[in-house]
Structures are given as C-alpha cells and as structure tokens.
Design an enzyme around this catalytic site. Structure first.
Site, short mmCIF file in Angstrom:
data_model
loop_
_atom_site.label_atom_id
_atom_site.label_comp_id
_atom_site.label_asym_id
_atom_site.label_seq_id
_atom_site.Cartn_x
_atom_site.Cartn_y
_atom_site.Cartn_z
N GLU A 79 0.87 -1.18 0.00
CA GLU A 79 0.00 0.00 0.00
C GLU A 79 0.90 1.22 0.00
OE1 GLU A 79 -3.68 -1.74 2.70
OE2 GLU A 79 -2.75 0.15 3.27
N ASP A 133 -5.81 10.00 9.84
CA ASP A 133 -4.47 9.53 10.19
C ASP A 133 -3.94 10.17 11.46
OD1 ASP A 133 -3.58 7.63 8.14
OD2 ASP A 133 -3.96 9.30 6.77
#
Ligand SMILES: Cc1ncc(COP(=O)(O)O)c(C=O)c1O
Lengths: 405, 278
Positions: B50, B61
């Site tokens: 990824e 995040d």
C-alpha cells in the site's frame, strides 16, 4: 440552470447536494452516525415539542430576538444608504454562534449523546458550545489551533471557566482547518458516545443544512423587524464569511426575494495576490472536511494556508451552499483586507459605540464603500455577527505597535 | 477481469497462508529513498504494497502518518510523482500488487478519468480512498471498476450487518477491516474480537478480508494472520523510517535497511501463522 430554478431555498437534495456542492465525504467509521444524525434532525425539525423547547431557550437564555438597530451616525458619515445593524453581538456569549449550538445541543440530547466536541477559530463557537454544555451538564472538548489559542486568549479563558477542555492543535498550520481535522479525528475515535457540534455551514450532510436552519432565525427576525421599522423588505444584505453561517442565516430567508441584493464578504488577508482566506474569489472546487466546495489549494490538490487577521475567517474553505449561490450568481461575493477590517473596527467603535468582532468588521468594511453608492432611501442590513471584546487585546497591540514606529 | 491482487490472493491460498500487507508513504522522505524502499519490500516479505498518496489534511491519520505525508510534500511529492514511483517499481516487479491509499481531493483535482487511465498504465492495481463512502460511489468507485482497478473499501466496527451489504456491494480485490474506531497509529484491537468481526464480514462476501490498525509486532501480526486473510502494517513502519532520519528529516544510510529489517521480522510472524480459517 439558473433561469429555470424556481427557488433558491429548496436545497439540498436527499444526498446533501447543492448543485454539485456538498455531499458526504467522510470515513466509513462516521457514516452510520451521520445517517443517524440525519434522521434525528429530521424528527426534531418536525416535532413541535422540539421547536417549542428551542424557542424558549432562544428567548430566555440567548435573549432573542436580537435588535435590528438603525445606525444613524454611521449612515450620516457614509452619506448614502440607511444602514441597519442586526445585533447578533448582543446574544448571550456575544455572537451568532450560539443560535446553532443551541439547536445542535438539543438534537444531541435527543440522541442521548453525553460528550460534545467542537472546533473553533475565534473561540466564539467554542465559547457557545462550552456554555450550552455547562447548561445541560455535558462533557465538552474544544479543538483550537495553537495560533488561535494565542491570538484569542480571552475566549480560551472563558471556555475553561465554563468547564470545557481546550486542546491546542499543533498540526498543520495550527489554525481553524487543523482544529477541524483534529475534531474529526476525535470523532472517528469516540464515535459511540460523541456528538460533533460543527460551528459553521460546512462538513458532511446534514450539517450545512442543519446549521443553516438553526441560523435562519437571523433572517426571519430581520424580515419582520424591517417590516415593522420601514414597512417593507430591505434592499440589500451584507455579512462576513468564514465558513458562512452568520451569512447563510441572514441570507436564506431572502434568497427568493429577487429585489434584495445580497453580498458576502470573505477575508482578503494581506491582499488577494498574497496570503488570504477568500476561497470563492481565489479558490476552486475540491473536497475537504466532508463536502465538495470552493477551497484554497495548489495544482496538486494540496490545501493551502489561509491567512486572515481574524481567526474566525482564517479558513481555506466555505460552506457548500455558498459555493452554489456563487455559481448561480444569486449572491455576490466580495472581500475585505486585514487593513480594511481594522479601519472598519475603529470606525464603528467611534461612531456607534459598538466594538465589532474583527470578523464582522469585514462586512462593515464593504458597507463603507457600498452604502455611499446607494440612494438615501436604500435599506441596507449588515449582520453584526459578534462583539469585539475578544479582539481588543490583539487590535490594541497592533495599534500600539504602529504608534511607536 | 483479474488484477494482480486477485492473482496474489489465489497464490497465497494455494500456499495456505495469509498476506502481509505493508503501508509506506509515497515519497517519504524523498523520491529516491522511497523507490529504493518499495523495491526492497517484496524481497523482505511484503505480499502487497500500500502506497500512501501524500495529502495536507489526512483526517483519519494519526501523527506518524501525518508527519510522513508532510515530509513527502516538503520534498516535492505530488500525485503525479506517486504514479512515477509506481511506474519505476514496475520496471523490475510485475507481480507485487500496489494499492494507492489516501484522500479524494488530489485525485479530484488531477481529474478522475485522467487519473484512472494514468494509474492503470503506471501499474496500480487498487485504490483505498478514506473519504469516499459507498454514498459517494459515483465519484470514483464506479469509474475505477470500469477502468479495471480494484476499489477496496474499509469496513469498521461501526459498519453493522444492515450496512455491510452496501459497503461490500462495489468492493473488489479485498476488504480492509479497520479493527478499531480510530485513526491510524491507535492502539490495537484484541485478536479474538478481530476474529469475530472477520467471520461476520465473511458471511457477507467471498472476498479476502485483511485487517489493519495497531499491528506493531511479529506476534500481533501472527495473531491477525491466523484470523484474517491478511495483516496490514503501516504506522510501525513509518515510525521506524522516521527514527532513522537525520535532524533535518533527511534520509540516512540506515533508512531503507531499518524499515526492511522490521518488514522481515513482521513477515516472519505472518508466515508462522496457522492458515486462516476459510
Ligand atoms: C463573530 C464571528 N463572526 C463570524 C464568524 C465566521 O463564521 P461564519 O462565517 O460561520 O459566520 C465567526 C467565527 O468564528 C465569528 O466568531
């Protein structure tokens, strides 16, 4: 599309779109809750008991209706349109923000949420949220960019006094945009018990619609008060725009009255060719914080730093309904620089004995050139969204600094 | 259509083991180091890569990945350069699947159709876009499927049985189960809860289910690999990378090696797992 629209007041559609703007661009974790909120708000809106409860607090706790005041000396000074001030700065907590917070906190209570989070720029939304959380015994956490914590210290002290926890946000540009990112991160983490009380007409659907509805009391009252004062509709409306909630609240009830000219004023910061916060004038459509709207960004889609002297306008986006009203041309969007806002701040203080918030001073700055261009029977309403007490230390320092040099 | 992702999961199934999925930020701390790093990942045991697409405002995040994105942007990373990175990787590796992970705005500004065409030619296999729930499928998910890319959806603890079918409807490649409500870099969920959740998702889909968020050690990776078709590790790798940098945040001689060592030890955990329940 424009000419075939039969109303500017029918949006958003069921997916939260105003034309191409709006939507629900959020992480999957939040999506079920956002759908619940949409349902809870629709139920509340149609429940007379909810409306009665809100009307009661508006009157006795916030102190509504706020006056529509004829600013005689400002009018004489400018020598044109009759200028009226919608006195949102007289609300409990000192700005229009409390109108929305009251509505959202009552919805949160219906949903059984015990923990409230909010983002704040100038601190006015944070103060209003802390206030209603104190009133209803709810936990309150307010995210505020570290830069704003420094420049709006009086409001930080107020929030803490009211029992809220203020979290200074150190990420990114350390202003309102980053406070909103941190609030979203908190929400993703604590989604089971937390209600996110968004402070403006932005975010994922249903927030832009819900916040607009709660703020529309401003325009509804104005309509009635102007009828009482002058026996007719106003000819123009002006409001400053951060995310756009005080503006949408004033504008929305008048959008279908085609005789009413409507102006939104964005923050031009150091100037439109330098650092500023005028997303409609200087940005383009993109996706951030749950909605598609005009944003300041670079060619790679990276969000750019906004700048405004006023923490409440220092945001690189704008509510999606404004983006739509801009593209349809129903509302004209102008801007005012830091310097112009500072002058307007001083002018209103000296002429009317009203110290405006720096945010609201941006609207006054454009009144200073629009009013003289209008005839004496033109009725102009400017939304005085907040009082300037929170800005007195900052403006005092700036002016003192100038005297020395 | 079969993508490299489908092929990889079919291979792993014949080998009887789960996938080790590694996340790193594209262009962190600079293009050249990032390319060296992703080239080294498959040899160290990564089955799927990824690659984060840097964004200024990554709302799901935690601090580690926020900082990684800002390092990449500061070094001049763009979405176009992320695709260049994939193209360079594909020169020597035509088998390891690459999934781009990030937020919608840079893609929207690049232009959806142009992005999908460029991503496909560069050798991208799938997309994970955090801020595009099924309610916004017409934006990118449907066009991506038409362009031959997998659109990998996140399922979370709040995705209940009523909602799962909508989340899975246009998902392909694999399902990414986020094991906690929270942002990247948060604490891990306990593995028995993960097992229950994976079983629940599998009742609704034949797709492989990979699990991420909070995996930091070989033991944790092994525990997840025993309960799911893949274990995803991101923040732990990004943290090790960050620690290897010099005071100015620049790569050092240790950077690639530090990440590769951790990948190898985590891969050992995944490979020692008993086969995931099918
Ligand atoms: C007094 C005042 N006016 C205006 C604003 C800008 O917000 P909005 O555009 O949502 O009204 C703020 C925000 O903090 C404010 O405090």
């Amino acid at each position: 599309m424009n000419s075939r629209l039969n109303s500017f007041r029918s949006g958003p559609d069921e997916r939260g779109h105003f034309g191409m703007f709006g939507g629900r661009f959020v992480a999957e974790t939040l999506m079920p809750l956002i759908l619940d909120l949409e349902k809870a708000y629709a139920d509340a809106k149609n429940d007379p008991a909810f409306q009665r409860e809100m009307a009661g607090y508006r009157k006795d706790y916030i102190g509504r209706p706020s006056p529509l005041y004829f600013a005689q000396r400002l009018t004489e000074h400018l020598g044109g349109a009759k200028v009226y001030l919608k006195r949102e700065e007289l609300n409990h907590t000192g700005s229009h923000k409390v109108n929305n917070v009251l509505g959202q906190i009552l919805v949160a209570r219906r949903m059984g949420k015990k923990r409230i989070i909010a983002e704040t720029g100038a601190g006015q939304h944070g103060v209003a949220t802390a206030t209603l959380c104190a009133r209803f015994g709810l936990d309150c956490v307010v995210y505020m960019g570290a830069v704003d914590v420094a420049r709006q210290e009086p409001n930080v002290i107020r929030m803490e006094m009211l029992g809220a926890k203020v979290v200074p946000v150190q990420s990114g540009t350390r202003t309102l945009k980053d406070a909103m990112n941190e609030a979203l991160r908190d929400w993703v983490t604590n989604v089971h018990d937390t209600f996110y009380c968004i402070g403006t007409v932005a975010g994922p659907h249903p927030y832009p619609m819900m916040v607009r509805d709660f703020q529309s009391v401003i325009g509804d009252e104005t309509r009635q008060q102007m009828q009482e004062a002058e026996g007719r509709l106003p000819d123009s409306l002006i409001a400053c725009i951060g995310g756009g909630s005080n503006a949408m609240g004033l504008f929305h009830p008048f959008l279908d009255d085609s005789s009413v000219e409507i102006f939104g004023v964005e923050a031009a910061g150091h100037g439109l060719d330098k650092l500023h916060a005028a997303s409609l004038t200087g940005g383009r459509p993109g996706v951030l914080h749950g909605n598609r709207t005009y944003l300041l960004m670079n060619d790679d889609g990276q969000i750019q730093d906004a700048h405004s002297i006023s923490a409440g306008l220092d945001y690189p986006g704008i509510g999606p309904e404004h983006s739509w009203l801009h593209e349809t041309g129903r509302v004209k969007y102008l801007s005012a620089t830091d310097e112009e806002a500072l002058s307007a701040f001083q002018l209103l203080s000296r002429l009317e004995g009203i110290i405006p918030a720096l945010e609201s001073a941006h609207a006054i700055a454009r009144v200073m050139d629009l009013a003289p261009q209008r005839p004496k029977n033109h009725l102009m309403v400017v939304n005085l969204s907040g009082r300037g007490d929170k800005d007195v230390p900052q403006v005092g320092d700036i002016l003192k600094g100038r005297k020395k040099t | 259509m079969t993508t490299r992702i489908d092929t990889r999961f079919a291979e792993l199934q014949t080998q009887g083991r789960s996938a080790f999925v590694t996340y790193v930020m594209g262009g962190d701390p600079d293009m050249a180091t990032s390319l060296d790093l992703i080239k080294a990942l498959p040899k160290a045991g990564a089955d799927i890569i990824e690659l984060g697409m840097a964004f200024t405002d990554p709302m799901a995040d935690g601090p580690a990945i926020q900082a990684a994105g800002l390092r990449a942007l500061k070094a001049g990373m763009t979405l176009k350069k992320t695709l260049d990175l994939v193209r360079a990787f594909r020169k020597d590796d035509n088998a390891t699947p690459i999934v781009l992970m990030g937020y919608y705005n840079p893609i929207y500004i690049y232009g959806v159709d142009r992005f999908l065409a460029d991503a496909k030619t560069a050798g991208v296999d799938g997309l994970i876009i955090v801020d595009l729930p099924p309610e916004e499928d017409s934006e990118l998910c449907i066009p991506a499927m038409k362009a031959g890319l997998n659109f990998i959806r996140l399922a979370t603890p709040t995705t209940d049985d009523k909602r799962l079918p909508a989340v899975l409807a246009n998902t392909s490649g694999f399902v990414y189960y986020v094991s906690i409500t929270g942002i990247t870099g948060s604490a891990a969920a306990d593995s028995s809860a993960v097992g229950t959740a994976v079983a629940r998702i599998k009742r609704h889909t034949p797709l492989p289910v990979c699990v991420g968020f909070g995996i930091r050690t070989p033991e944790a990776a092994q525990a997840i690999a025993e309960r799911a078709n893949g274990a995803v590790v991101g923040t732990a790798l990004v943290d090790v990378l960050a620690k290897s940098l010099d005071a100015e945040g620049k790569a050092t001689a240790k950077t690639v090696g530090a990440v590769v060592d951790l990948v190898a030890s985590l891969a050992g955990g995944v490979r020692s797992a008993r086969q995931a329940a099918e």
